[in-house]
Design an enzyme around this catalytic site. Structure first.
Site, PDB file in Angstrom:
ATOM      1  N   THR A  50      -7.733  -7.031  -5.255  1.00 19.26           N
ATOM      2  CA  THR A  50      -7.545  -8.362  -4.672  1.00 19.26           C
ATOM      3  C   THR A  50      -8.871  -8.950  -4.202  1.00 19.26           C
ATOM      4  O   THR A  50      -9.035 -10.173  -4.147  1.00 19.26           O
ATOM      5  CB  THR A  50      -6.540  -8.302  -3.513  1.00 19.26           C
ATOM      6  OG1 THR A  50      -5.275  -7.856  -4.020  1.00 19.26           O
ATOM      7  CG2 THR A  50      -6.354  -9.638  -2.839  1.00 19.26           C
ATOM      8  N   TYR A 140      -3.477   4.612  -6.576  1.00 20.45           N
ATOM      9  CA  TYR A 140      -2.996   3.275  -6.941  1.00 20.45           C
ATOM     10  C   TYR A 140      -2.370   3.383  -8.329  1.00 20.45           C
ATOM     11  O   TYR A 140      -3.069   3.480  -9.336  1.00 20.45           O
ATOM     12  CB  TYR A 140      -4.154   2.281  -6.926  1.00 20.45           C
ATOM     13  CG  TYR A 140      -3.754   0.819  -7.088  1.00 20.45           C
ATOM     14  CD1 TYR A 140      -2.422   0.424  -7.214  1.00 20.45           C
ATOM     15  CD2 TYR A 140      -4.725  -0.179  -7.093  1.00 20.45           C
ATOM     16  CE1 TYR A 140      -2.069  -0.901  -7.344  1.00 20.45           C
ATOM     17  CE2 TYR A 140      -4.381  -1.519  -7.228  1.00 20.45           C
ATOM     18  CZ  TYR A 140      -3.060  -1.878  -7.360  1.00 20.45           C
ATOM     19  OH  TYR A 140      -2.708  -3.200  -7.500  1.00 20.45           O
ATOM     20  N   LYS A 168       0.066   3.873  -3.677  1.00 18.54           N
ATOM     21  CA  LYS A 168       0.404   2.456  -3.748  1.00 18.54           C
ATOM     22  C   LYS A 168       1.193   2.296  -5.031  1.00 18.54           C
ATOM     23  O   LYS A 168       0.665   2.425  -6.140  1.00 18.54           O
ATOM     24  CB  LYS A 168      -0.847   1.577  -3.762  1.00 18.54           C
ATOM     25  CG  LYS A 168      -0.516   0.084  -3.864  1.00 18.54           C
ATOM     26  CD  LYS A 168      -1.769  -0.797  -3.848  1.00 18.54           C
ATOM     27  CE  LYS A 168      -1.384  -2.274  -3.991  1.00 18.54           C
ATOM     28  NZ  LYS A 168      -2.569  -3.159  -3.998  1.00 18.54           N
ATOM     29  N   ILE A 211       0.976  -2.352   0.713  1.00 23.21           N
ATOM     30  CA  ILE A 211      -0.381  -2.896   0.624  1.00 23.21           C
ATOM     31  C   ILE A 211      -0.229  -4.190  -0.158  1.00 23.21           C
ATOM     32  O   ILE A 211      -0.071  -4.174  -1.378  1.00 23.21           O
ATOM     33  CB  ILE A 211      -1.336  -1.919  -0.083  1.00 23.21           C
ATOM     34  CG1 ILE A 211      -1.325  -0.565   0.625  1.00 23.21           C
ATOM     35  CG2 ILE A 211      -2.755  -2.490  -0.131  1.00 23.21           C
ATOM     36  CD1 ILE A 211      -2.079   0.524  -0.134  1.00 23.21           C
TER      37      ILE A 211
END
Length: 299
Positions: A50, A140, A168, A211
Site C-alpha cells: 500500500t 503475506y 495476512k 491489516i
C-alpha cells in the site's frame, strides 16, 4: 511461534503521500500515523505494498521508516515493517537490517511471487527467513498477486515454525480452505484479514484482526467492528460489517492505493492524490463513489 508480538485488532498499512513535485510528504505521513492510532488502530505497517514501496528509493524507504518508527515509539504502538521479496537471500538481508529498528515488533513478508516455487520451496524460504529474522514474521498470502497458492496444510506447517507470528490472509474471499484453516491452525498462529471487503466474515470465524488499507479513511469504524466481533456482539457487528464492505469495495474500485489517496486528498489530509507509475491516479467517478460510501457509513 511468536504471535504474542502481534497485537489483536486493526493495523493500518500506511500509504506514502507525495508532494506536487514528487517528494514524500513526511509531515502528512506523520499526521496519518498519529490519526490512525488516535482512532484506535492496534498498530501501523510501514513499507507494505500500500506504501508503493517498490517505487521508493532506499533513502526514501529509510525516511518513511524513520517517521513511522518515531510515531510508534512516541505512542507505544506496534510497528510492522514490510520486508522481503522472491529472493530468499535478499529477504534475509532486509530482515536482518531491522536489528537497527528497535520499534519494529513484526515483519510482513510476501509469499515468493512470480517464480512460483513448490510448497516445499515456500516452506524452506520462510524457514530460512524466520531463522534469520530479529522479529517474528507475518506471512503475506495473496495468491492472486503472487501466483502462488498454498494449501491449508502448508499454511499450518508454516504457522508451526518458530518465529512465525501469523498470516495476512488475502485469498480473494471466504472458501472451504478458509474454514479449514480457521479450524486447524496452530493455536498461536494469528490470522489477520487482508481482503478488506471480507473482513467481517473472517472476524466472525475467529480472525484476530486485519491489516487494512481501507482503515485509513474509517479507522474507528473498523476498530469498532473488530471489537464487536471479539466481544460476541454479532448483531451489531454484522450490520456494521455490511456497511464497511460497501466502503471497502468502493475504495478498491481502482488499483490500491489510488482511490484511498484520492479520498485522503479530498479530505485535506495529504497534499496530492499522486501515485507513482505504473499506477495512475484514480478517476473522478471512483472518488465520488468512495466519498458517497463513506458518507453513507455515518448515516
Amino acid at each position: 511461534m511468536g504471535s504474542s508480538a502481534l497485537k489483536t485488532g486493526i493495523h493500518v498499512p500506511l500509504i506514502t503521500p507525495f508532494t506536487s513535485t514528487g517528494e514524500i510528504a513526511l509531515d502528512s505521513l506523520e499526521q496519518l500515523a498519529h490519526e490512525g492510532l488516535d482512532d484506535g488502530a492496534a498498530g501501523l505497517a510501514a513499507l507494505g505494498t500500500t506504501a508503493e514501496a517498490a517505487t521508493l528509493t532506499e533513502n526514501e524507504k529509510a525516511a518513511v521508516l524513520d517517521v513511522v518508527a518515531r510515531v510508534c515509539r512516541e505512542r507505544g504502538a506496534a510497528l510492522m515493517v514490510g520486508a522481503g521479496s522472491n529472493d530468499t537471500a535478499a529477504s534475509i538481508r532486509a530482515l536482518t537490517a531491522l536489528k537497527t529498528v528497535p520499534e519494529a515488533v513484526t515483519a510482513l513478508s510476501l509469499v515468493p511471487y512470480f517464480t512460483r516455487p513448490s510448497e516445499a520451496g515456500v516452506i524452506a524460504h520462510f524457514t530460512a527467513l524466520a531463522t534469520a529474522s530479529p522479529v517474528p514474521l507475518v506471512i503475506y498470502h495473496i495468491p492472486y498477486r503472487t501466483g502462488q497458492e498454498l494449501s491449508t496444510r502448508a499454511l499450518c506447517e508454516l504457522g508451526a515454525l518458530p518465529n512465525i507470528a501469523g498470516v495476512k490472509y488475502a485469498v480473494g474471499g471466504i472458501t472451504a480452505a478458509t474454514v479449514k484453516l480457521m479450524a486447524t491452525r496452530p493455536a498461536d498462529f494469528a490470522v489477520l484479514a487482508g481482503d478488506d471487503v471480507v473482513l467481517s466474515p473472517l472476524l466472525a470465524m475467529g480472525a484476530e484482526g486485519g491489516i487494512l488499507a481501507s482503515a485509513h479513511v474509517a479507522t474507528g469504524a473498523f476498530v469498532t467492528l473488530a471489537d464487536a466481533w471479539h466481544a460476541g456482539d454479532g448483531v451489531r457487528a454484522a450490520a456494521l460489517g455490511h456497511r464497511l464492505s460497501v466502503l471497502s469495495a468502493a475504495l478498491f474500485a481502482e488499483p490500491n492505493p489510488t482511490v484511498i489517496k484520492a479520498v485522503l486528498h479530498a479530505q485535506g489530509r495529504i497534499p496530492t492524490p499522486n501515485v507513482r507509475l505504473p499506477l495512475l491516479p484514480a478517476g473522478p467517478e471512483s472518488l465520488a463513489g468512495a466519498l458517497n460510501a463513506l458518507e453513507a457509513l455515518d448515516r
